[in-house]
Design a protein around this motif. Structure first.
Motif, PDB file in Angstrom:
ATOM      1  N   ALA A   1     -10.480  -1.781   3.091  1.00  0.00           N
ATOM      2  CA  ALA A   1      -9.460  -0.754   3.297  1.00  0.00           C
ATOM      3  C   ALA A   1      -8.946  -0.203   1.970  1.00  0.00           C
ATOM      4  O   ALA A   1      -8.840   1.018   1.779  1.00  0.00           O
ATOM      5  CB  ALA A   1      -8.302  -1.333   4.107  1.00  0.00           C
ATOM      6  N   PHE A   2      -8.645  -1.095   1.025  1.00  0.00           N
ATOM      7  CA  PHE A   2      -8.110  -0.636  -0.244  1.00  0.00           C
ATOM      8  C   PHE A   2      -9.185  -0.006  -1.119  1.00  0.00           C
ATOM      9  O   PHE A   2      -8.886   0.883  -1.924  1.00  0.00           O
ATOM     10  CB  PHE A   2      -7.397  -1.783  -0.959  1.00  0.00           C
ATOM     11  N   SER A   3     -10.426  -0.431  -0.979  1.00  0.00           N
ATOM     12  CA  SER A   3     -11.515   0.236  -1.700  1.00  0.00           C
ATOM     13  C   SER A   3     -11.614   1.692  -1.275  1.00  0.00           C
ATOM     14  O   SER A   3     -11.757   2.597  -2.120  1.00  0.00           O
ATOM     15  CB  SER A   3     -12.852  -0.478  -1.430  1.00  0.00           C
ATOM     16  N   GLU A   4     -11.543   1.945   0.019  1.00  0.00           N
ATOM     17  CA  GLU A   4     -11.609   3.317   0.515  1.00  0.00           C
ATOM     18  C   GLU A   4     -10.431   4.136   0.000  1.00  0.00           C
ATOM     19  O   GLU A   4     -10.567   5.322  -0.318  1.00  0.00           O
ATOM     20  CB  GLU A   4     -11.638   3.314   2.044  1.00  0.00           C
ATOM     21  N   GLY A   5      -9.264   3.496  -0.084  1.00  0.00           N
ATOM     22  CA  GLY A   5      -8.101   4.197  -0.614  1.00  0.00           C
ATOM     23  C   GLY A   5      -8.260   4.550  -2.081  1.00  0.00           C
ATOM     24  O   GLY A   5      -7.905   5.648  -2.511  1.00  0.00           O
ATOM     25  N   VAL A   6      -8.826   3.623  -2.860  1.00  0.00           N
ATOM     26  CA  VAL A   6      -9.036   3.875  -4.286  1.00  0.00           C
ATOM     27  C   VAL A   6     -10.038   5.006  -4.480  1.00  0.00           C
ATOM     28  O   VAL A   6      -9.828   5.921  -5.280  1.00  0.00           O
ATOM     29  CB  VAL A   6      -9.517   2.590  -4.994  1.00  0.00           C
ATOM     30  N   VAL A   7     -11.150   4.954  -3.756  1.00  0.00           N
ATOM     31  CA  VAL A   7     -12.194   5.968  -3.897  1.00  0.00           C
ATOM     32  C   VAL A   7     -11.677   7.353  -3.517  1.00  0.00           C
ATOM     33  O   VAL A   7     -12.022   8.369  -4.144  1.00  0.00           O
ATOM     34  CB  VAL A   7     -13.424   5.593  -3.037  1.00  0.00           C
ATOM     35  N   SER A   8     -10.819   7.416  -2.497  1.00  0.00           N
ATOM     36  CA  SER A   8     -10.284   8.712  -2.055  1.00  0.00           C
ATOM     37  C   SER A   8      -9.097   9.184  -2.898  1.00  0.00           C
ATOM     38  O   SER A   8      -8.572  10.272  -2.679  1.00  0.00           O
ATOM     39  CB  SER A   8      -9.855   8.627  -0.588  1.00  0.00           C
ATOM     40  N   GLY A   9      -8.657   8.349  -3.854  1.00  0.00           N
ATOM     41  CA  GLY A   9      -7.567   8.741  -4.733  1.00  0.00           C
ATOM     42  C   GLY A   9      -6.186   8.666  -4.130  1.00  0.00           C
ATOM     43  O   GLY A   9      -5.238   9.243  -4.669  1.00  0.00           O
ATOM     44  N   ILE A  10      -6.036   7.923  -3.028  1.00  0.00           N
ATOM     45  CA  ILE A  10      -4.770   7.911  -2.321  1.00  0.00           C
ATOM     46  C   ILE A  10      -3.662   7.221  -3.116  1.00  0.00           C
ATOM     47  O   ILE A  10      -2.478   7.526  -2.970  1.00  0.00           O
ATOM     48  CB  ILE A  10      -4.950   7.250  -0.938  1.00  0.00           C
ATOM     49  N   TRP A  11      -4.035   6.294  -4.010  1.00  0.00           N
ATOM     50  CA  TRP A  11      -3.011   5.523  -4.727  1.00  0.00           C
ATOM     51  C   TRP A  11      -2.328   6.307  -5.821  1.00  0.00           C
ATOM     52  O   TRP A  11      -1.289   5.897  -6.328  1.00  0.00           O
ATOM     53  CB  TRP A  11      -3.643   4.253  -5.300  1.00  0.00           C
ATOM     54  N   HIS A  12      -2.900   7.459  -6.203  1.00  0.00           N
ATOM     55  CA  HIS A  12      -2.232   8.289  -7.199  1.00  0.00           C
ATOM     56  C   HIS A  12      -0.941   8.894  -6.651  1.00  0.00           C
ATOM     57  O   HIS A  12      -0.134   9.424  -7.412  1.00  0.00           O
ATOM     58  CB  HIS A  12      -3.173   9.407  -7.664  1.00  0.00           C
ATOM     59  N   ARG A  13      -0.750   8.821  -5.343  1.00  0.00           N
ATOM     60  CA  ARG A  13       0.454   9.393  -4.737  1.00  0.00           C
ATOM     61  C   ARG A  13       1.637   8.431  -4.773  1.00  0.00           C
ATOM     62  O   ARG A  13       2.747   8.799  -4.432  1.00  0.00           O
ATOM     63  CB  ARG A  13       0.175   9.765  -3.280  1.00  0.00           C
ATOM     64  N   LEU A  14       1.389   7.183  -5.138  1.00  0.00           N
ATOM     65  CA  LEU A  14       2.452   6.174  -5.121  1.00  0.00           C
ATOM     66  C   LEU A  14       2.922   5.864  -6.533  1.00  0.00           C
ATOM     67  O   LEU A  14       2.124   5.843  -7.468  1.00  0.00           O
ATOM     68  CB  LEU A  14       1.956   4.880  -4.469  1.00  0.00           C
ATOM     69  N   ASP A  15       4.220   5.599  -6.678  1.00  0.00           N
ATOM     70  CA  ASP A  15       4.743   5.128  -7.949  1.00  0.00           C
ATOM     71  C   ASP A  15       5.682   3.953  -7.704  1.00  0.00           C
ATOM     72  O   ASP A  15       5.940   3.573  -6.558  1.00  0.00           O
ATOM     73  CB  ASP A  15       5.457   6.255  -8.703  1.00  0.00           C
ATOM     74  N   ALA A  16       6.192   3.378  -8.786  1.00  0.00           N
ATOM     75  CA  ALA A  16       7.040   2.183  -8.673  1.00  0.00           C
ATOM     76  C   ALA A  16       8.312   2.479  -7.885  1.00  0.00           C
ATOM     77  O   ALA A  16       8.799   1.621  -7.135  1.00  0.00           O
ATOM     78  CB  ALA A  16       7.378   1.666 -10.070  1.00  0.00           C
ATOM     79  N   ALA A  17       8.841   3.675  -8.047  1.00  0.00           N
ATOM     80  CA  ALA A  17      10.078   4.024  -7.331  1.00  0.00           C
ATOM     81  C   ALA A  17       9.850   4.016  -5.823  1.00  0.00           C
ATOM     82  O   ALA A  17      10.698   3.533  -5.054  1.00  0.00           O
ATOM     83  CB  ALA A  17      10.580   5.391  -7.786  1.00  0.00           C
ATOM     84  N   GLN A  18       8.714   4.545  -5.365  1.00  0.00           N
ATOM     85  CA  GLN A  18       8.419   4.562  -3.930  1.00  0.00           C
ATOM     86  C   GLN A  18       8.216   3.154  -3.396  1.00  0.00           C
ATOM     87  O   GLN A  18       8.617   2.843  -2.277  1.00  0.00           O
ATOM     88  CB  GLN A  18       7.184   5.427  -3.667  1.00  0.00           C
ATOM     89  N   LEU A  19       7.593   2.285  -4.195  1.00  0.00           N
ATOM     90  CA  LEU A  19       7.441   0.889  -3.768  1.00  0.00           C
ATOM     91  C   LEU A  19       8.802   0.208  -3.665  1.00  0.00           C
ATOM     92  O   LEU A  19       9.035  -0.603  -2.766  1.00  0.00           O
ATOM     93  CB  LEU A  19       6.544   0.138  -4.749  1.00  0.00           C
ATOM     94  N   GLY A  20       9.711   0.541  -4.585  1.00  0.00           N
ATOM     95  CA  GLY A  20      11.070   0.005  -4.507  1.00  0.00           C
ATOM     96  C   GLY A  20      11.790   0.461  -3.258  1.00  0.00           C
ATOM     97  O   GLY A  20      12.478  -0.328  -2.591  1.00  0.00           O
ATOM     98  N   VAL A  21      11.628   1.747  -2.931  1.00  0.00           N
ATOM     99  CA  VAL A  21      12.227   2.275  -1.698  1.00  0.00           C
ATOM    100  C   VAL A  21      11.645   1.572  -0.481  1.00  0.00           C
ATOM    101  O   VAL A  21      12.363   1.230   0.462  1.00  0.00           O
ATOM    102  CB  VAL A  21      12.006   3.803  -1.610  1.00  0.00           C
TER     103      VAL A  21
END
Length: 327
Positions: A211-231
């Protein structure tokens, strides 16, 4: 009194798997092979769930029907309503992908092992906890996909006919086969519980890696930052706190005794990582899965730590050491 509150070892394994997928994601032919292996692993997981879960446990103690209905209401009514309420947050605070993950988290069944363990530690009605947690998981096989179809169209994650077929083949049928073979293989499964538990975890880690490999390949993690993880962490804490408060209030309104209140609090406030991760891989499109299961992974650790502390408060002087379950 000794009381351990470590980070759950399985959560560390999950985080390590996410890190591996971020650095070395499965791609191309390797991703196809891993995806097929993950599908087999999911079917195997639900076969084991069916093999282990005794329907009799969910049917016993029906005299406490008010307690069991309250647990089911907390799990499949209160939680989803709270999840929908998070949709009132602006997209700048809670992006649509994470909102879908919150909704998915909220429609999952309760855990079995950790609900029973914390009920026991707190001095609650263990027999009733077994009934409620088992019933929640049996119902969750049907209710979770139904609630996803009902509630998550607005989050861009509705269920198509093709997905329904995948759910039947990878979730329902293996689970039903496990239930049918339980009279023959149930004792064998109990004798090899430790080994099968390790196989459970390895299968889930495989699902997470894909699941996370597919997310990395599709570039989905560039949408997240530390502030959003804190929220997201704050939202998980708020959800858990709200449900704990509601379950205590429900127990008082129903006139439940302390031992049954403990059952409602611990069985009604849990969400199953073990069921949720493979379900997400079957229900949602590949590139969505990593983002959708992120709230569940975070909530899992939060619920273990908070409920371990709460069990200690209920125990009032118990000298048992809390060992955090993997579920």
């Amino acid at each position: 009194m000794r009381f351990k509150l470590p980070i759950d070892g399985f959560v560390l394994a999950l985080l390590s798997t996410v890190a591996l997928a971020s650095v070395l994601p499965a791609q191309g032919r390797g991703a196809e092979v891993m995806g097929q292996a993950a599908n087999v692993a999911i079917a195997f997981l639900f076969f084991l769930y069916g093999l282990r879960l005794a329907p009799r446990a969910a049917l016993q103690g029906l005299a406490q029907w008010r307690l069991h209905l309250a647990v089911i209401a907390a799990t499949f009514v209160v939680f989803p309503l709270l999840g929908l309420a998070t949709g009132l947050l602006p997209e700048s605070v809670l992006p649509p992908g994470l909102y879908a993950g919150i909704l998915f988290l909220c429609v999952l069944p309760s855990t079995v092992q950790s609900s029973i363990a914390f009920t026991s530690i707190a001095g609650g009605n263990v027999a009733a906890a077994i009934c409620s947690a088992s019933a929640s998981n049996l119902l969750g096989i049907l209710l979770t996909p139904a609630l996803v179809a009902l509630l998550m169209h607005g989050a861009g994650a509705g269920i198509s006919l093709g997905v329904l077929g995948d759910i039947a083949m990878q979730l329902f049928l293996p689970f039903a086969l496990g239930q049918l073979l339980r009279p023959r293989l149930g004792a064998w499964a109990e004798r090899h519980r430790w080994l099968l538990g390790r196989m459970d975890r390895l299968s889930i880690l495989m699902v997470v890696y894909v699941a996370f490999s597919e997310g990395v390949v599709s570039g989905i993690w560039h949408r997240l930052d530390a502030a959003q993880l804190g929220v997201l962490l704050v939202i998980c804490l708020a959800l858990l706190g709200a449900v704990l408060g509601v379950t205590v209030l429900m127990a008082r309104l129903l006139g439940l005794g302390r031992v049954d209140e403990i059952v409602l609090v611990f069985c009604g406030s849990k969400k199953s990582l073990a069921s949720g991760l493979p379900m997400a891989s079957v229900i949602f499109a590949g590139s969505q899965v990593g983002l959708i299961v992120l709230p569940l992974m975070l909530f899992h650790q939060v619920q273990l730590m908070v409920c371990a502390w709460l069990a200690r408060r209920y125990a009032e002087g118990s000298r048992e050491t809390v060992a955090l379950p993997a579920e």
